[in-house]
Design a protein around this motif. Sequence first.
Motif, short mmCIF file in Angstrom:
data_model
loop_
_atom_site.label_atom_id
_atom_site.label_comp_id
_atom_site.label_asym_id
_atom_site.label_seq_id
_atom_site.Cartn_x
_atom_site.Cartn_y
_atom_site.Cartn_z
N HIS A 384 -10.90 -6.90 -9.76
CA HIS A 384 -11.68 -5.23 -10.10
C HIS A 384 -10.12 -4.74 -10.50
N LEU A 385 -9.66 -3.95 -9.53
CA LEU A 385 -9.31 -3.14 -9.20
C LEU A 385 -7.79 -2.71 -10.41
N PRO A 386 -8.02 -1.10 -10.80
CA PRO A 386 -6.60 -1.22 -11.10
C PRO A 386 -5.77 -1.26 -10.70
N PRO A 387 -4.90 -0.91 -11.70
CA PRO A 387 -3.10 -1.67 -11.52
C PRO A 387 -2.70 -0.21 -11.09
N GLY A 388 -3.83 1.35 -10.98
CA GLY A 388 -3.26 2.13 -9.90
C GLY A 388 -3.25 2.37 -9.19
N ALA A 389 -4.39 0.81 -8.21
CA ALA A 389 -4.23 0.85 -6.85
C ALA A 389 -3.31 -0.18 -5.72
N PHE A 390 -2.16 0.01 -6.75
CA PHE A 390 -0.61 -1.05 -6.36
C PHE A 390 0.44 -0.47 -6.08
N VAL A 391 1.09 0.07 -5.47
CA VAL A 391 2.56 0.38 -4.87
C VAL A 391 3.12 -0.38 -5.51
N ASN A 392 3.81 -0.55 -6.59
CA ASN A 392 5.16 -1.96 -6.64
C ASN A 392 6.45 -1.21 -7.11
N PHE A 393 7.29 -2.16 -5.97
CA PHE A 393 8.27 -2.10 -5.35
C PHE A 393 9.49 -3.21 -5.89
N THR A 394 10.76 -3.24 -5.89
CA THR A 394 11.69 -4.51 -5.55
C THR A 394 12.63 -4.30 -4.08
N GLN A 395 12.29 -3.05 -3.62
CA GLN A 395 13.34 -2.47 -2.97
C GLN A 395 12.20 -1.41 -1.35
N THR A 396 12.63 -2.00 -0.23
CA THR A 396 11.75 -0.81 0.58
C THR A 396 12.50 -0.60 2.01
N HIS A 397 11.98 0.82 2.78
CA HIS A 397 13.49 0.42 3.78
C HIS A 397 12.86 -0.70 5.00
N ASP A 398 11.80 -1.54 4.50
CA ASP A 398 11.84 -2.86 5.03
C ASP A 398 12.27 -3.44 4.99
N GLN A 399 12.20 -3.99 3.53
CA GLN A 399 12.57 -4.99 2.77
C GLN A 399 14.03 -4.98 2.80
N VAL A 400 14.59 -3.29 3.23
CA VAL A 400 16.35 -3.45 3.18
C VAL A 400 16.53 -3.53 4.31
N GLY A 401 15.81 -3.36 5.48
CA GLY A 401 16.42 -2.96 6.73
C GLY A 401 16.33 -3.86 7.25
N ASN A 402 15.33 -4.62 7.07
CA ASN A 402 15.40 -5.29 8.35
C ASN A 402 15.69 -6.94 7.58
N ARG A 403 17.02 -6.89 7.14
CA ARG A 403 17.82 -7.65 6.82
C ARG A 403 18.53 -7.58 8.09
N ALA A 404 19.13 -8.81 8.32
CA ALA A 404 20.07 -9.06 9.74
C ALA A 404 21.17 -7.45 8.98
N TYR A 405 21.93 -7.81 8.39
CA TYR A 405 22.68 -6.89 7.30
C TYR A 405 22.60 -5.69 6.83
N GLY A 406 21.15 -5.63 6.45
CA GLY A 406 20.30 -4.37 5.71
C GLY A 406 21.01 -4.51 4.18
N GLU A 407 21.34 -5.25 3.52
CA GLU A 407 21.52 -6.04 2.47
C GLU A 407 20.87 -5.26 1.10
N ARG A 408 20.79 -4.28 0.65
CA ARG A 408 19.98 -4.14 -0.83
C ARG A 408 20.23 -4.84 -1.45
N LEU A 409 19.31 -4.76 -2.35
CA LEU A 409 18.88 -6.51 -3.32
C LEU A 409 20.18 -6.49 -4.49
N SER A 410 20.94 -5.09 -5.33
CA SER A 410 21.90 -5.11 -5.71
C SER A 410 22.91 -5.85 -5.38
N MET A 411 23.04 -6.01 -3.81
CA MET A 411 23.89 -6.77 -3.34
C MET A 411 23.62 -8.68 -2.74
N LEU A 412 23.03 -8.79 -3.71
CA LEU A 412 22.40 -10.26 -3.38
C LEU A 412 22.11 -11.25 -4.72
N ALA A 413 21.62 -9.75 -5.72
CA ALA A 413 21.35 -10.56 -6.86
C ALA A 413 21.77 -10.53 -8.68
#
Length: 610
Positions: A384-413
């Motif tokens: 029921h919620l509009p799209p504006g209710a959700f912040v979307n992303f491909t990378q964040t400090h968590d999803q990069v920094g909580n990898r063992a070596y801190g790789e960015r998505l551009s290093m993996l894909a």
Amino acid sequence: MKRVHDMPFGATVLADDRIRFRLWAPAAQQVELRLQQGAGTETGLPMQALADGWFELVTAPHQAAPGTRYRYRIDGRLDVPDPASRANPGDVHGHSQVIDAAAFDWQDAAWRGHPWHEAVIYELHTGTFTAEGTFAAAMQRLDYLADLGVTAIELMPVADFPGKRNWGYDGVLLYAPDTSYGTPDELKTLVQAAHARGLMVLLDVVYNHFGPDGNYLHAYAPPFFSQRHHTPWGAAINFDDSGSRTVRDFFIHNALYWLEEYHFDGLRLDAVHAILDDSRPDIIEELAAAVHAGPGRSRKVHLILENDANAARYIGQASIAAQWNDDIHHALHILLTGEQDGYYADYADQPVRHLARCLAEGFAFQGEPSGFREGRLRGETSTHLPPGAFVNFTQTHDQVGNRAYGERLSMLAQPVSLRAALAVVLLAPSPPMLFMGEEFAAATPFQFFCDFQGELALAVTAGRRREFAGFREFADPGAQARIPDPNDPATFERSKLDWASLDQPPHREWLAFYRELLALRRVHVMPRLPGMHGGARFELIGARGLAVRWHLGDGAQLTLLANLGDEAVAGKSGFAGKAFYLSQPDLPELFSAGCMPAWCVAWFIEEASQ
């Protein structure tokens, strides 16, 4: 223009050259104010005990002044900083400093912020965003950010943390900007300079725990912590038990302080699933109402939540604009990298379906069982919620920094797949967020770093390496030992962005691509978002194809057709309207012939019928 948030805590400069000091210390028998007079010299002044555990002292004229350093002595034996210190130049164990907030002359009286549908967020860590790692240095990059096409910068937490290096989630003095980044006035100057360039500034705040070093509240204000609730960091903050009224006020005033005294445009509330409160209204609801009734009356102020529980009930209340959507990141990450360890396992069965559901309905998990969470149900209905209710992303400090070596998505894909994912996220109706450096495929990692000492430092390093023991790559103790030491200064230095690479391939090409997508969003998508509701539709096409259709606020239909796989998909899905983005120019003809090539993305807008 002057901006001062009046609060019952801390040191307040009064109009008659006096300073009022107030401390809540319900477990203390007596409290003494210690004023620093010079190197190694202090004057002690007994504070008056008031009702309900408060202690207060108003100095005589000129006895203390802006710039004076002070601390409190509890029961003649324990010296502590002010938990509501506006500045703490000596770090979390040192003296606090009196700050006259009215001394800063604001020049942005006309600033009213942006409506939420215009949000394009850029998350950054002050210490690694520039070589200098300061507020002043970050200000030099504001023109670059405005030219990129973002409309808001989001600072990772700046509250005073132990040592010189930290992500910010170990803050213990929640009102004091960390001295390693600069002074309060330098942070205010950064905010003002951003406003002058049309940029909102959001601040990440942590209200679910205090850091493990420098928190003295247990010693003299134990009601700050709950005996009923526990979190991964220990005893929960007490929001619903005896003494909780003052604790709730402490955090509500903190939110208002950043929004009023520093003129921030919004706050991102970290990990609200770890804020445990059985009262009604709970602290999130009460805080949001206070923001809405306060600074939200005269300008655009936005609250964003991080909530691993996928609780949808808060969104849309008072000033709560949106919530981070980790689901969409996890689905995309599997599609781009093939990784299925840890929490990615929940999305490995049907990553395209999870992605499509996020785009159309918000969360992928809306009450379904989570295998990663041992079958517990996760999430609430969000259709029921509009799209504006959700912040979307491909990378964040968590999803990069909580990898063992801190790789960015551009290093993996692979570049072709990453471009497709970005075309989906940056042009979809939900507000997109970038993590600093991703826009030029930064070659530097973002690793987990801190600056603890002694046994705590050893425990954090060992704990960091144990976190990855369940991953196949790190099953061997030797592999774990190669994970960067968070306390090593080199780990921090490696995480600083290399701005000299901007003019080099492939970084300049990535930057041009991001600028192109954000320009298309600004022209074709953003103006049509006001008035959108929930109820988008999605369908799956073959193994990796999808179609999503939204009704925009102006009545037009927005259609996404994409194939996020290495093989072409045979299948038809109708499209109508004018294409404003095609990953290759012949896509309409190929679609009409029933073919969706590998890693293709197309966006169409069909105007509302007259």
